[in-house]
Design a protein around this motif. Structure first.
Motif, PDB file in Angstrom:
ATOM      1  N   ARG A  83       0.828  -1.203   0.000  1.00 20.78           N
ATOM      2  CA  ARG A  83       0.000   0.000   0.000  1.00 20.78           C
ATOM      3  C   ARG A  83       0.866   1.258   0.000  1.00 20.78           C
ATOM      4  O   ARG A  83       1.951   1.268   0.577  1.00 20.78           O
ATOM      5  CB  ARG A  83      -0.902   0.018   1.236  1.00 20.78           C
ATOM      6  CG  ARG A  83      -1.984  -1.051   1.233  1.00 20.78           C
ATOM      7  CD  ARG A  83      -2.894  -0.875   2.420  1.00 20.78           C
ATOM      8  NE  ARG A  83      -3.984  -1.830   2.406  1.00 20.78           N
ATOM      9  CZ  ARG A  83      -4.972  -1.861   3.304  1.00 20.78           C
ATOM     10  NH1 ARG A  83      -4.950  -0.984   4.314  1.00 20.78           N
ATOM     11  NH2 ARG A  83      -5.942  -2.749   3.208  1.00 20.78           N
ATOM     12  N   PRO A  84       0.371   2.319  -0.656  1.00 23.12           N
ATOM     13  CA  PRO A  84       1.134   3.578  -0.606  1.00 23.12           C
ATOM     14  C   PRO A  84       1.153   4.167   0.796  1.00 23.12           C
ATOM     15  O   PRO A  84       0.234   3.927   1.589  1.00 23.12           O
ATOM     16  CB  PRO A  84       0.374   4.494  -1.573  1.00 23.12           C
ATOM     17  CG  PRO A  84      -0.821   3.763  -2.038  1.00 23.12           C
ATOM     18  CD  PRO A  84      -0.820   2.403  -1.454  1.00 23.12           C
ATOM     19  N   ARG A  85       2.187   4.901   1.101  1.00 25.77           N
ATOM     20  CA  ARG A  85       2.254   5.574   2.402  1.00 25.77           C
ATOM     21  C   ARG A  85       1.741   6.999   2.267  1.00 25.77           C
ATOM     22  O   ARG A  85       1.694   7.564   1.164  1.00 25.77           O
ATOM     23  CB  ARG A  85       3.690   5.582   2.920  1.00 25.77           C
ATOM     24  CG  ARG A  85       4.642   6.580   2.233  1.00 25.77           C
ATOM     25  CD  ARG A  85       6.018   6.531   2.863  1.00 25.77           C
ATOM     26  NE  ARG A  85       6.918   7.541   2.306  1.00 25.77           N
ATOM     27  CZ  ARG A  85       7.083   8.758   2.815  1.00 25.77           C
ATOM     28  NH1 ARG A  85       6.380   9.138   3.860  1.00 25.77           N
ATOM     29  NH2 ARG A  85       7.941   9.607   2.261  1.00 25.77           N
ATOM     30  N   GLU A  86       1.340   7.575   3.362  1.00 29.84           N
ATOM     31  CA  GLU A  86       0.862   8.959   3.353  1.00 29.84           C
ATOM     32  C   GLU A  86       2.056   9.914   3.296  1.00 29.84           C
ATOM     33  O   GLU A  86       3.018   9.759   4.040  1.00 29.84           O
ATOM     34  CB  GLU A  86       0.023   9.242   4.595  1.00 29.84           C
ATOM     35  CG  GLU A  86      -1.288   8.472   4.628  1.00 29.84           C
ATOM     36  CD  GLU A  86      -2.138   8.863   5.832  1.00 29.84           C
ATOM     37  OE1 GLU A  86      -1.730   9.789   6.570  1.00 29.84           O
ATOM     38  OE2 GLU A  86      -3.199   8.242   6.034  1.00 29.84           O
ATOM     39  N   VAL A  87       1.957  10.884   2.397  1.00 31.17           N
ATOM     40  CA  VAL A  87       3.041  11.855   2.217  1.00 31.17           C
ATOM     41  C   VAL A  87       2.482  13.259   2.391  1.00 31.17           C
ATOM     42  O   VAL A  87       1.559  13.663   1.687  1.00 31.17           O
ATOM     43  CB  VAL A  87       3.699  11.718   0.829  1.00 31.17           C
ATOM     44  CG1 VAL A  87       4.743  12.814   0.630  1.00 31.17           C
ATOM     45  CG2 VAL A  87       4.337  10.349   0.668  1.00 31.17           C
ATOM     46  N   ASP A  88       3.034  13.989   3.345  1.00 33.98           N
ATOM     47  CA  ASP A  88       2.717  15.397   3.565  1.00 33.98           C
ATOM     48  C   ASP A  88       4.037  16.155   3.490  1.00 33.98           C
ATOM     49  O   ASP A  88       4.896  16.019   4.359  1.00 33.98           O
ATOM     50  CB  ASP A  88       2.054  15.590   4.936  1.00 33.98           C
ATOM     51  CG  ASP A  88       1.645  17.036   5.181  1.00 33.98           C
ATOM     52  OD1 ASP A  88       1.987  17.904   4.336  1.00 33.98           O
ATOM     53  OD2 ASP A  88       0.997  17.306   6.205  1.00 33.98           O
ATOM     54  N   LEU A  89       4.212  16.939   2.412  1.00 31.21           N
ATOM     55  CA  LEU A  89       5.499  17.595   2.181  1.00 31.21           C
ATOM     56  C   LEU A  89       5.928  18.484   3.339  1.00 31.21           C
ATOM     57  O   LEU A  89       7.124  18.679   3.565  1.00 31.21           O
ATOM     58  CB  LEU A  89       5.438  18.418   0.892  1.00 31.21           C
ATOM     59  CG  LEU A  89       5.446  17.629  -0.425  1.00 31.21           C
ATOM     60  CD1 LEU A  89       5.449  18.582  -1.603  1.00 31.21           C
ATOM     61  CD2 LEU A  89       6.635  16.686  -0.494  1.00 31.21           C
ATOM     62  N   SER A  90       4.972  19.027   4.071  1.00 33.19           N
ATOM     63  CA  SER A  90       5.331  19.893   5.194  1.00 33.19           C
ATOM     64  C   SER A  90       5.992  19.111   6.323  1.00 33.19           C
ATOM     65  O   SER A  90       6.680  19.686   7.165  1.00 33.19           O
ATOM     66  CB  SER A  90       4.086  20.618   5.724  1.00 33.19           C
ATOM     67  OG  SER A  90       3.146  19.691   6.241  1.00 33.19           O
ATOM     68  N   GLU A  91       5.796  17.783   6.331  1.00 30.72           N
ATOM     69  CA  GLU A  91       6.379  16.943   7.377  1.00 30.72           C
ATOM     70  C   GLU A  91       7.536  16.091   6.873  1.00 30.72           C
ATOM     71  O   GLU A  91       8.092  15.292   7.628  1.00 30.72           O
ATOM     72  CB  GLU A  91       5.289  16.039   7.974  1.00 30.72           C
ATOM     73  CG  GLU A  91       4.156  16.804   8.634  1.00 30.72           C
ATOM     74  CD  GLU A  91       3.093  15.875   9.188  1.00 30.72           C
ATOM     75  OE1 GLU A  91       3.227  14.642   8.984  1.00 30.72           O
ATOM     76  OE2 GLU A  91       2.136  16.365   9.813  1.00 30.72           O
ATOM     77  N   GLU A  92       7.878  16.249   5.603  1.00 26.19           N
ATOM     78  CA  GLU A  92       8.959  15.455   5.030  1.00 26.19           C
ATOM     79  C   GLU A  92      10.253  16.278   4.997  1.00 26.19           C
ATOM     80  O   GLU A  92      10.225  17.496   4.859  1.00 26.19           O
ATOM     81  CB  GLU A  92       8.609  15.023   3.599  1.00 26.19           C
ATOM     82  CG  GLU A  92       7.285  14.282   3.472  1.00 26.19           C
ATOM     83  CD  GLU A  92       7.356  12.842   3.966  1.00 26.19           C
ATOM     84  OE1 GLU A  92       8.479  12.291   4.066  1.00 26.19           O
ATOM     85  OE2 GLU A  92       6.301  12.259   4.255  1.00 26.19           O
ATOM     86  N   VAL A  93      11.368  15.589   5.107  1.00 26.07           N
ATOM     87  CA  VAL A  93      12.686  16.198   4.937  1.00 26.07           C
ATOM     88  C   VAL A  93      13.341  15.491   3.756  1.00 26.07           C
ATOM     89  O   VAL A  93      13.589  14.286   3.799  1.00 26.07           O
ATOM     90  CB  VAL A  93      13.553  16.065   6.198  1.00 26.07           C
ATOM     91  CG1 VAL A  93      14.963  16.608   5.933  1.00 26.07           C
ATOM     92  CG2 VAL A  93      12.912  16.804   7.363  1.00 26.07           C
ATOM     93  N   ILE A  94      13.618  16.252   2.701  1.00 26.03           N
ATOM     94  CA  ILE A  94      14.074  15.684   1.430  1.00 26.03           C
ATOM     95  C   ILE A  94      15.567  15.946   1.254  1.00 26.03           C
ATOM     96  O   ILE A  94      16.015  17.094   1.323  1.00 26.03           O
ATOM     97  CB  ILE A  94      13.291  16.302   0.257  1.00 26.03           C
ATOM     98  CG1 ILE A  94      11.782  16.130   0.484  1.00 26.03           C
ATOM     99  CG2 ILE A  94      13.709  15.678  -1.068  1.00 26.03           C
ATOM    100  CD1 ILE A  94      10.929  16.979  -0.430  1.00 26.03           C
ATOM    101  N   VAL A  95      16.318  14.885   1.013  1.00 28.76           N
ATOM    102  CA  VAL A  95      17.759  14.989   0.757  1.00 28.76           C
ATOM    103  C   VAL A  95      18.008  14.606  -0.700  1.00 28.76           C
ATOM    104  O   VAL A  95      17.595  13.532  -1.147  1.00 28.76           O
ATOM    105  CB  VAL A  95      18.569  14.076   1.695  1.00 28.76           C
ATOM    106  CG1 VAL A  95      20.054  14.119   1.324  1.00 28.76           C
ATOM    107  CG2 VAL A  95      18.378  14.489   3.144  1.00 28.76           C
ATOM    108  N   ILE A  96      18.683  15.494  -1.439  1.00 29.88           N
ATOM    109  CA  ILE A  96      18.981  15.259  -2.849  1.00 29.88           C
ATOM    110  C   ILE A  96      20.480  15.381  -3.058  1.00 29.88           C
ATOM    111  O   ILE A  96      21.069  16.423  -2.749  1.00 29.88           O
ATOM    112  CB  ILE A  96      18.244  16.264  -3.756  1.00 29.88           C
ATOM    113  CG1 ILE A  96      16.739  16.223  -3.503  1.00 29.88           C
ATOM    114  CG2 ILE A  96      18.533  15.972  -5.229  1.00 29.88           C
ATOM    115  CD1 ILE A  96      15.954  17.279  -4.259  1.00 29.88           C
ATOM    116  N   THR A  97      21.106  14.343  -3.569  1.00 33.50           N
ATOM    117  CA  THR A  97      22.533  14.411  -3.872  1.00 33.50           C
ATOM    118  C   THR A  97      22.706  14.903  -5.312  1.00 33.50           C
ATOM    119  O   THR A  97      21.933  14.559  -6.200  1.00 33.50           O
ATOM    120  CB  THR A  97      23.212  13.043  -3.704  1.00 33.50           C
ATOM    121  OG1 THR A  97      22.704  12.126  -4.685  1.00 33.50           O
ATOM    122  CG2 THR A  97      22.950  12.483  -2.313  1.00 33.50           C
ATOM    123  N   GLY A  98      23.733  15.719  -5.532  1.00 29.83           N
ATOM    124  CA  GLY A  98      23.958  16.276  -6.860  1.00 29.83           C
ATOM    125  C   GLY A  98      22.801  17.148  -7.315  1.00 29.83           C
ATOM    126  O   GLY A  98      22.364  17.067  -8.462  1.00 29.83           O
ATOM    127  N   GLY A  99      22.318  17.995  -6.409  1.00 32.75           N
ATOM    128  CA  GLY A  99      21.110  18.765  -6.692  1.00 32.75           C
ATOM    129  C   GLY A  99      21.321  20.220  -7.041  1.00 32.75           C
ATOM    130  O   GLY A  99      20.396  21.018  -6.902  1.00 32.75           O
TER     131      GLY A  99
END
Length: 373
Positions: free
Chosen positions: A95-111
């Protein structure tokens, strides 16, 4: 009364580079991918197929007529394929998980640039918590403008990744979305490639994934949610002349992705940690600038925006999956089961082994030595 000065900070605007390029003929934009995309929302879409059945009934077409039987059979076939796809994805990825961008911390390498930069800017405009790891230094003014925190870091160095990870946790919180995008290429023949070249490519393209996973995955397991995006390449399946180190490093990522999925399936807290494998064909980025595909119809150069859109869709739906484009890349695994002679013909027609050399990106010592002799 004198008008008050505006407090809005002016932001310089610049047209995309595509505006400076000459217009291509209309047939340049007609590709196999476009045709399949249109068909997927018309002839191959269950809703459209059943609309056709309803239209025939609105004309009082008897159920026994051949056109009604064909329309109903086609609609049922498309519906069956669609339902099977839904159950197959649910069985494979859960099942998909719930995603709320305000509660997520996003790490991008080479960004800083390219596909990673596009993803970082998109999330930055949406006021998400974004941390970019890159060897390039970015000024505080640019960081504020893009709405992203930049950390100068060589992701091929485990100690630097661990140090920056502690800063990210302190500044933004424990990471929940990891996009492993960093990559470099050293276009040389195998004999001209030095040990340093190979080590550098693998450190950036492959070992960096191990470093970031060991560092950030424990935070996701602790919070029991997360998404890991692995950016590989279609060359990981094919290999290519003058791209041995790059292709080998990307092939390793396919194995790493499947191993990661297997381990998460066995971990008690891994059910809501989603994995996405991205295997694009040639993109219009600086890395392979000047390289031309043999057929724009069968193998178009894809825009980073198209790849980014699919990554964003899966991430924000909280789903696992694969992003493979253009269309030929989805069937590239079939290439390996073809007879060896057929494979040789396909490689020669596709120009995969000569594209880098034709673009003038190869620094060959051997060729120069042969000419001088």
């Amino acid at each position: 009364m004198e008008p008050r000065e505006s407090k809005l900070r002016p932001i310089p605007a610049q047209f995309p580079k595509s505006f400076t390029k000459p217009d291509e003929p209309w047939h340049h934009y007609l590709t196999l991918d476009l045709i399949v995309y249109v068909l997927s929302y018309t002839l191959f879409h269950p809703w459209t197929c059943w609309i056709l059945v309803l239209c025939l009934r609105a004309q009082y077409t008897p159920y026994g007529n051949i056109e009604m039987r064909i329309a109903m059979a086609w609609a049922m076939l498309m519906s069956g394929i669609g339902i099977f796809g839904i159950f197959s994805d649910r069985f494979a990825y859960g099942r998909p998980r719930e995603v709320d961008l305000s509660e997520e911390v996003i790490v991008i390498t080479g960004g800083v640039e390219g596909l990673g930069g596009l993803l970082a800017d998109t999330y930055g405009m949406r006021h998400a918590n974004v941390a970019v790891l890159d060897t390039k230094k970015v000024s505080d003014e640019e960081s504020e403008e893009r709405g992203v925190l930049f950390y100068q870091c060589d992701v091929g160095d485990a100690e630097q990744v661990e140090r920056v990870a502690r800063e990210i946790v302190e500044d933004l919180g424990p990471p929940t979305i990891l996009i492993n995008n960093a990559g470099i290429v050293r276009p040389k023949s195998i004999l001209d490639t030095t040990a340093s070249d190979v080590e550098q490519v693998f450190r950036t393209n492959t070992l960096s994934h191990f470093h970031t996973l060991r560092t950030f995955l424990p935070h996701m397991l602790e919070s029991r949610r997360g998404t890991i995006v692995t950016i590989s390449s279609v060359l990981g399946h094919l290999g290519a002349a003058h791209l041995s180190s790059y292709a080998a490093s990307k092939a390793a990522l396919h194995a790493l992705h499947h191993s990661l999925r297997a381990e998460l399936a066995q971990h008690p807290h891994g059910a809501d940690i989603k994995t996405i494998l991205v295997s694009p064909g040639q993109m219009s980025t600086k890395m392979f600038e000047g390289v031309k595909t043999p057929s724009n119809f069968l193998a178009p150069v894809i825009a980073p925006t198209d790849v980014a859109k699919e990554i964003l869709r899966l991430v924000e739906r909280g789903e696992s999956g694969e992003v493979v484009m253009p269309l030929y890349a989805r069937w590239i695994s079939v290439f390996g089961v073809l007879p060896a002679g057929v494979q040789k013909v396909v490689r020669r027609l596709s120009g995969v082994d000569t594209a880098i050399q034709r673009a003038g990106l190869v620094k060959e010592k051997m060729v120069a030595a042969e000419k001088s002799g």
